[in-house]
Design an enzyme around this catalytic site. Structure first.
Site, PDB file in Angstrom:
ATOM      1  N   CYS A  80     -25.913 -16.669  36.189  1.00  0.00           N
ATOM      2  CA  CYS A  80     -26.655 -17.953  35.619  1.00  0.00           C
ATOM      3  C   CYS A  80     -27.239 -17.631  34.354  1.00  0.00           C
ATOM      4  CB  CYS A  80     -27.534 -18.435  36.744  1.00  0.00           C
ATOM      5  SG  CYS A  80     -28.761 -17.848  37.307  1.00  0.00           S
ATOM      6  N   HIS A 101     -32.458 -19.714  40.341  1.00  0.00           N
ATOM      7  CA  HIS A 101     -31.244 -20.119  39.478  1.00  0.00           C
ATOM      8  C   HIS A 101     -31.680 -21.004  38.029  1.00  0.00           C
ATOM      9  CE1 HIS A 101     -26.865 -21.223  38.737  1.00  0.00           C
ATOM     10  NE2 HIS A 101     -27.393 -22.524  38.744  1.00  0.00           N
ATOM     11  N   GLU A 114     -23.367 -24.428  34.113  1.00  0.00           N
ATOM     12  CA  GLU A 114     -23.909 -23.247  34.935  1.00  0.00           C
ATOM     13  C   GLU A 114     -22.937 -22.293  35.356  1.00  0.00           C
ATOM     14  OE1 GLU A 114     -25.461 -24.513  38.558  1.00  0.00           O
ATOM     15  OE2 GLU A 114     -23.794 -25.518  39.394  1.00  0.00           O
TER      16      GLU A 114
END
Length: 370
Positions: free
Chosen positions: A284, A333, A345
């Site tokens: 990520c 994240h 993402e």
């Protein structure tokens, strides 16, 4: 860490009835329900493991980031030690030359004996200057030795921290690998369960078709006896799946627009923890760091550090390219805002870089603008 769910073999029971018109639900239907329930449980555990992978990956990135900072400090300290050692060596050489000169002149000829002085008026000043200069050099050598010892102690401490940081990196790497193994096991168990479901569904369809054929035959025989031709029919069709794709609006920020364009160019590239390369994959924070890097903005490869380096942005003021953080301090994240209701993402192992619906729950910690 999640444990693999055992998938017991399912016994297939074939039930055929040719004596009644109203057929009971085949036993395979119950087995299908059980198998689907097991598959749903496995999918739930698989989803949990995949979500954990993103957090574990960022913990690994954080450990790597900390290790790189220690390595940089060690390089700086080593450079300072080398400079101190060079200066000590230079000053030692100066003292050595002074000592040789004093030895040759018996310690007095060049500084205190007027015979060797070309100017009687400057003899005293020269002697005093030499004494001060040599004293200053001795003091400088002592100070540099002290500084060198301090730097060596600092390096030893950093080296110890380096070992601890490397141990942490190894531990995080092992945790990621263990989680990946759990994900692989869950996928294998899910595939096995889905195969079992498909087999049971096929058997159920065969049972229903045979029962329907038997029922139709009985109806035809009864109709023929009554000199009538009945018609029968059944309906049913597969349900259609509808999908909707929403295109993001044109970006409004120059740098953010370029970052979004770069991120979208990697859509479909597989997730790979610890990676930030189109040829390898992305995790990520690797995706967001790479995308902003394409427009000349450097970001650390760790979501928590990216949040710390970004200017906080209210959700009401989000612009394309802004970063969306999840978990305490953004440690779990990070995703990139694309437009109203949309973000991009690199979610977890087994998935690809993707456009998805904007998530402002599920641990959302805030937004930031690099």
């Amino acid at each position: 860490m999640l444990q693999r769910v055992g998938v017991p073999a399912l016994t297939v029971v074939t039930v055929l009835s040719s004596t009644v018109f109203g057929l009971a639900r085949p036993a395979a239907g119950d087995q299908i329900s059980d198998a689907k329930a097991k598959a749903a449980a496995i999918e739930s555990q698989l989803s949990q493991a995949q979500n954990e992978m993103s957090a574990l990956s960022q913990q690994y990135d954080e450990a790597q980031y900390h290790l790189s900072q220690i390595n940089s400090s060690i390089q700086t300290t080593e450079s300072n030690i080398a400079a101190a050692q060079q200066q000590v060596s230079k000053d030692k050489s100066t003292l050595s030359k002074a000592a040789v000169a004093n030895y040759i002149t018996d310690g007095t000829a060049s500084t205190q004996n007027s015979i060797f002085s070309g100017n009687q008026e400057t003899l005293g000043a020269t002697s005093e200057y030499n004494q001060i200069a040599e004293g200053d050099i001795s003091l400088a050598v002592d100070k540099l030795h002290t500084a060198e010892n301090q730097l060596n102690a600092q390096k030893a401490q950093l080296t110890n921290e380096q070992g601890q940081a490397q141990t942490q990196v190894n531990a995080e790497q092992a945790a990621v690998a263990q989680n990946q193994q759990a994900i692989d096991q869950q996928k294998s168990a899910l595939a096995q369960e889905q195969g079992q479901i498909a087999q049971l569904v096929q058997q159920q369809q065969q049972q229903e078709a045979a029962a329907a054929a038997a029922a139709a035959k009985q109806k035809q025989e009864a109709a023929a006896a009554a000199a009538a031709a009945p018609s029968s029919g059944g309906g049913g069709g597969p349900s259609a799946l509808a999908s909707a794709a929403s295109a993001p609006p044109p970006p409004t920020a120059a740098g953010g627009a370029g970052a979004v364009q770069a991120a979208e160019s990697q859509e479909g590239v597989p997730y790979q923890w610890g990676a930030e390369s189109p040829g390898v994959g992305f995790d990520c924070s690797g995706l967001t760091a790479w995308a902003w890097g394409q427009v000349g903005v450097g970001l650390p490869h760790y979501s928590g550090a990216q949040m710390a380096d970004s200017a906080p942005v209210p959700v009401s003021d989000l612009q394309p390219g802004d970063l969306l953080f999840y978990g305490p301090g953004g440690s779990d994240h990070v995703a990139m805002y694309v437009g109203p209701g949309t973000m991009i993402e690199a979610p977890y192992t087994g998935a690809d870089v993707r456009l998805t619906a904007l998530r402002l729950g599920d641990g959302f910690a805030g937004a930031g603008r690099p």
